[in-house]
Write an enzyme that holds these catalytic residues in place. Structure first.
Site, short mmCIF file in Angstrom:
data_model
loop_
_atom_site.label_atom_id
_atom_site.label_comp_id
_atom_site.label_asym_id
_atom_site.label_seq_id
_atom_site.Cartn_x
_atom_site.Cartn_y
_atom_site.Cartn_z
N PHE A 83 0.81 -1.22 0.00
CA PHE A 83 0.00 0.00 0.00
C PHE A 83 0.85 1.27 0.00
O PHE A 83 0.42 2.31 0.46
CB PHE A 83 -0.99 0.01 1.19
CG PHE A 83 -1.78 -1.26 1.29
CD1 PHE A 83 -2.72 -1.59 0.32
CD2 PHE A 83 -1.54 -2.15 2.32
CE1 PHE A 83 -3.44 -2.78 0.40
CE2 PHE A 83 -2.26 -3.34 2.41
CZ PHE A 83 -3.21 -3.66 1.44
N ARG A 84 2.07 1.16 -0.50
CA ARG A 84 3.01 2.29 -0.59
C ARG A 84 3.34 2.90 0.77
O ARG A 84 3.66 4.08 0.88
CB ARG A 84 2.48 3.35 -1.56
CG ARG A 84 2.25 2.79 -2.97
CD ARG A 84 1.98 3.85 -4.01
NE ARG A 84 3.07 4.79 -4.16
CZ ARG A 84 4.21 4.56 -4.82
NH1 ARG A 84 4.41 3.38 -5.38
NH2 ARG A 84 5.12 5.48 -4.92
N LEU A 85 3.23 2.08 1.82
CA LEU A 85 3.58 2.54 3.17
C LEU A 85 5.05 2.21 3.43
O LEU A 85 5.42 1.53 4.39
CB LEU A 85 2.67 1.88 4.21
CG LEU A 85 1.17 2.12 3.99
CD1 LEU A 85 0.35 1.35 5.01
CD2 LEU A 85 0.86 3.62 4.07
#
Length: 195
Positions: A173-175
Site C-alpha cells: 500500500f506504498r507505506l
C-alpha cells in the site's frame, strides 16, 4: 568516511540481494552532470564498498570520465526488486579517482578479454562500424600475446565518498520506510522520511 552502521547495513543488504536471485546485484545507476549542467545516468557495477565509499571502474576518457572531471558530485542508486518487498539504496557524494596501485590491482583480476577490451575501446567516441572495433581488439590481442596485459593509463577506478545515504524499504500500500543518513563534517545523523 562512512559510518560503520551505514556500511554494515549496506553490506548486509548487498549480501541478501546476492542470495535473493537478483540478476545483477552489484548494478547501480550512476548520475553525473556535464560542464553545461546536463544530467546523464547509466548503470555501472559496484566493485567494492568500504568505509571510504562505493568503488567502480571505467575509462577516464569516456563521457562519464569527462563529466566526473568537470563536476565530481554524483548520485548512485541500487534497486533490488527481488529483495524483501523491494529495496532501494541511494547515495550522493563526490567521486574521486582511486590510487593507480588500486586500479592496477583490480585490473589484474579482470578476464584477459576484458583487459584487452579496455585498450581497444575508445569509449564514448563514434565507432564507424563494428569491424573497426574488432580489428582494434585483434591488434591489442596480438600486441600483448604471451604476456600480461598492463592497465592502460586512461582506465581506472573511482570511489564515491558519500555525504548522504538513504535506505528505502518497500511495503504494501506504498507505506514504505525511508531512512536517510546525512554527513555534516565528520558527523552522520539519521532521520526517518515520509515515503
Amino acid at each position: 568516511m562512512l559510518k560503520r552502521e551505514i556500511l554494515d547495513t549496506f553490506l548486509q543488504l548487498l549480501d541478501e540481494a546476492k542470495a535473493s536471485g537478483e540478476p545483477e546485484p552489484t548494478a547501480m545507476s550512476l548520475a553525473t552532470v556535464d560542464a553545461a549542467g546536463r544530467v546523464s545516468s547509466r548503470i555501472v557495477l559496484l566493485k567494492e564498498a568500504d568505509d571510504r565509499g562505493f568503488r567502480f571502474y571505467t575509462n577516464y576518457e569516456s563521457d562519464k570520465g569527462a563529466q566526473l572531471e568537470s563536476h565530481p558530485q554524483v548520485a548512485l542508486c541500487f534497486h533490488w526488486k527481488q529483495l524483501r518487498n523491494a529495496v532501494q539504496v541511494r547515495a550522493e557524494g563526490v567521486a574521486r579517482k582511486v590510487l593507480p596501485e588500486e586500479s592496477d590491482a583490480y585490473f589484474a583480476t579482470r578476464p584477459r578479454a576484458s583487459q584487452i577490451g579496455a585498450w581497444a575501446s575508445l569509449q564514448s567516441q563514434t565507432l564507424p562500424d563494428r569491424d573497426t572495433f574488432e580489428q582494434r581488439f585483434a591488434r591489442y590481442e596480438k600486441e600483448f600475446e604471451g604476456r600480461d596485459v598492463p592497465r592502460p593509463a586512461h582506465w581506472g577506478g573511482y570511489v564515491v565518498e558519500p555525504d548522504m545515504v538513504e535506505f528505502w524499504y518497500g511495503a504494501d500500500f506504498r507505506l514504505h520506510e525511508r531512512v536517510r543518513w546525512s554527513r555534516h563534517g565528520q558527523t552522520w545523523t539519521s532521520r526517518l522520511l515520509y515515503p
